[in-house]
Write a protein that holds these residues in place. Structure first.
Motif, PDB file in Angstrom:
ATOM      1  N   GLN A 133     114.672 -35.454 -24.144  1.00 22.07           N
ATOM      2  CA  GLN A 133     114.853 -34.711 -25.389  1.00 22.07           C
ATOM      3  C   GLN A 133     114.845 -33.206 -25.139  1.00 22.07           C
ATOM      4  O   GLN A 133     115.342 -32.437 -25.963  1.00 22.07           O
ATOM      5  CB  GLN A 133     113.749 -35.080 -26.383  1.00 22.07           C
ATOM      6  N   GLN A 134     114.280 -32.799 -23.993  1.00 23.65           N
ATOM      7  CA  GLN A 134     114.166 -31.372 -23.720  1.00 23.65           C
ATOM      8  C   GLN A 134     115.215 -30.847 -22.737  1.00 23.65           C
ATOM      9  O   GLN A 134     115.444 -29.642 -22.667  1.00 23.65           O
ATOM     10  CB  GLN A 134     112.773 -31.048 -23.143  1.00 23.65           C
ATOM     11  N   PRO A 170     111.434 -26.162 -24.580  1.00 21.28           N
ATOM     12  CA  PRO A 170     109.982 -26.334 -24.391  1.00 21.28           C
ATOM     13  C   PRO A 170     109.544 -27.780 -24.589  1.00 21.28           C
ATOM     14  O   PRO A 170     110.039 -28.482 -25.475  1.00 21.28           O
ATOM     15  CB  PRO A 170     109.383 -25.420 -25.470  1.00 21.28           C
ATOM     16  N   GLY A 171     108.621 -28.216 -23.748  1.00 16.46           N
ATOM     17  CA  GLY A 171     108.102 -29.571 -23.847  1.00 16.46           C
ATOM     18  C   GLY A 171     106.953 -29.756 -22.888  1.00 16.46           C
ATOM     19  O   GLY A 171     106.587 -28.841 -22.147  1.00 16.46           O
ATOM     20  N   GLU A 172     106.384 -30.946 -22.861  1.00 16.45           N
ATOM     21  CA  GLU A 172     105.269 -31.213 -21.965  1.00 16.45           C
ATOM     22  C   GLU A 172     105.765 -31.343 -20.528  1.00 16.45           C
ATOM     23  O   GLU A 172     106.874 -31.771 -20.276  1.00 16.45           O
ATOM     24  CB  GLU A 172     104.556 -32.498 -22.388  1.00 16.45           C
ATOM     25  N   ALA A 187     112.288 -23.182 -15.218  1.00 12.42           N
ATOM     26  CA  ALA A 187     112.597 -22.701 -16.563  1.00 12.42           C
ATOM     27  C   ALA A 187     111.827 -23.515 -17.593  1.00 12.42           C
ATOM     28  O   ALA A 187     111.719 -24.745 -17.479  1.00 12.42           O
ATOM     29  CB  ALA A 187     114.092 -22.806 -16.838  1.00 12.42           C
ATOM     30  N   THR A 188     111.303 -22.826 -18.588  1.00 15.45           N
ATOM     31  CA  THR A 188     110.614 -23.488 -19.686  1.00 15.45           C
ATOM     32  C   THR A 188     111.465 -23.515 -20.947  1.00 15.45           C
ATOM     33  O   THR A 188     111.490 -24.508 -21.672  1.00 15.45           O
ATOM     34  CB  THR A 188     109.285 -22.771 -19.978  1.00 15.45           C
ATOM     35  N   LEU A 206     121.812 -17.591 -18.663  1.00 13.59           N
ATOM     36  CA  LEU A 206     122.710 -17.424 -19.816  1.00 13.59           C
ATOM     37  C   LEU A 206     121.944 -17.171 -21.103  1.00 13.59           C
ATOM     38  O   LEU A 206     122.485 -16.592 -22.047  1.00 13.59           O
ATOM     39  CB  LEU A 206     123.586 -18.676 -19.963  1.00 13.59           C
ATOM     40  N   ALA A 207     120.698 -17.614 -21.160  1.00 14.66           N
ATOM     41  CA  ALA A 207     119.850 -17.374 -22.335  1.00 14.66           C
ATOM     42  C   ALA A 207     118.405 -17.624 -21.939  1.00 14.66           C
ATOM     43  O   ALA A 207     118.122 -18.486 -21.095  1.00 14.66           O
ATOM     44  CB  ALA A 207     120.254 -18.279 -23.492  1.00 14.66           C
ATOM     45  N   GLY A 208     117.465 -16.887 -22.529  1.00 24.82           N
ATOM     46  CA  GLY A 208     116.054 -17.052 -22.197  1.00 24.82           C
ATOM     47  C   GLY A 208     115.710 -16.350 -20.897  1.00 24.82           C
ATOM     48  O   GLY A 208     116.278 -15.304 -20.564  1.00 24.82           O
TER      49      GLY A 208
END
Length: 322
Positions: A133-134, A170-172, A187-188, A206-208
């Motif tokens: 999902q992440q 973001p995720g666990e 990367a988070t 590209l982002a973050g």
């Protein structure tokens, strides 16, 4: 799959092992083999198993030949000569199979290295995969990726070769990691492009933001920043043209004052067959162009018109430029 179906695949896989070892494989054979392997993971796995069995038989033949006592006197038994010839022939055939499977000529079919990956794309193919999902992956042409887990949970991927865009949310269990050559990208919450071609890695944020580690160095990349590394170390961070980097997602290639030889290398990653540049001086010309990966025929015509190059089309998608 039924037993009959598995037996048929195995028989066909062995036929391919022998065909590729024969030294008579053609470009059409390469295309046919590529289509056959692409039918299912079972096809690719069975071919790999048959190849391993073939190599095992070759090694056994070599051991037998090594154990054979040296002939005494001036008379050599006929059966010894035949065994030696069989061992030599087996070694040559097995070596051919190994070489062809690992490094197919002109990359006319996928290598064992490619088809054994968890995910791979063929020439010209692109794939989108949701790993969780992440995490989402967009794989470009000729790309091979393995997953790796930590304590049973997906921790990241190993980019064996090729190019991919990664979206990590973001995720666990984060940060999500990408291993490429001897470097590590973490990367988070980021979108980034990783390219690993010819033993060189290029990472574009590209982002973050993300972190790139290599050779005891750790560098943080922000949006529209790029860094490259290889066996010699890391280069300085530079500004990146995100539209150019991600053009492949629109099935376009963008070249800004790029030497023609590099343009052809890039085109060869997307089209079946091979474009071969036979004039090194011609390859120094700088190219400014946007090309559709689905219409490379226009490019060869353009080279002919602009540079007066001779173009020769051969079977199997091979094009000679001189």
């Amino acid at each position: 799959m039924s037993q009959n179906g598995s037996d048929e695949i195995r028989q066909r896989a062995m036929d391919w092992v022998l065909r590729l070892a024969s030294g008579r494989a053609t470009v059409a054979d390469g295309e046919a083999f590529r289509r056959w392997c692409g039918q299912s993971a079972e096809h690719a796995r069975t071919f790999s198993e048959c190849r391993q069995n073939w190599l095992g038989m070759q090694q056994a033949a070599q051991r037998d030949a090594a154990a054979e006592p040296e002939p005494q006197g001036t008379v050599t038994p006929i059966n010894t000569v035949r065994l030696a010839r069989r061992a030599l022939l087996g070694g040559a055939l097995a070596a051919s199979v190994g070489w062809l499977a690992v490094r197919p000529p002109l990359r006319l079919w996928p290598s064992v290295y490619d088809i054994s990956a968890d995910y791979h794309t063929d020439t010209g193919q692109q794939r989108e995969i949701a790993l969780s999902q992440q995490v989402q992956l967009h794989m470009n042409t000729q790309t091979s990726i393995d997953l790796y887990r930590r304590q049973g949970a997906l921790a990241g991927i190993t980019l064996k070769t090729g190019e991919a865009e990664v979206i990590a949310r973001p995720g666990e269990g984060y940060p999500f990691e990408v291993l490429a050559d001897n470097g590590r990208i973490q990367a988070t919450d980021a979108r980034f492009n990783v390219r690993y071609i010819d033993r060189a890695v290029c990472v574009t944020c590209l982002a973050g933001q993300l972190t790139v580690e290599h050779s005891d160095r750790s560098v943080r990349l922000l949006t529209n920043q790029q860094i490259s590394y290889d066996q010699n170390g890391m280069l300085p961070v530079v500004a990146a043209d995100a539209a150019q980097i991600t053009a492949w997602r629109r099935r376009m290639l963008v070249f800004n004052n790029t030497p023609l030889v590099q343009v052809i290398d890039e085109i060869n990653r997307y089209r079946a067959g091979k474009v071969i540049l036979m004039n090194s001086e011609l390859g120094k010309n700088l190219v400014q162009a946007q090309l559709s990966v689905d219409r490379f025929t226009d490019f060869t015509s353009l080279i002919q018109q602009v540079y007066g190059a001779n173009i020769r089309y051969l079977p199997g998608g091979v094009v000679l430029i001189s």
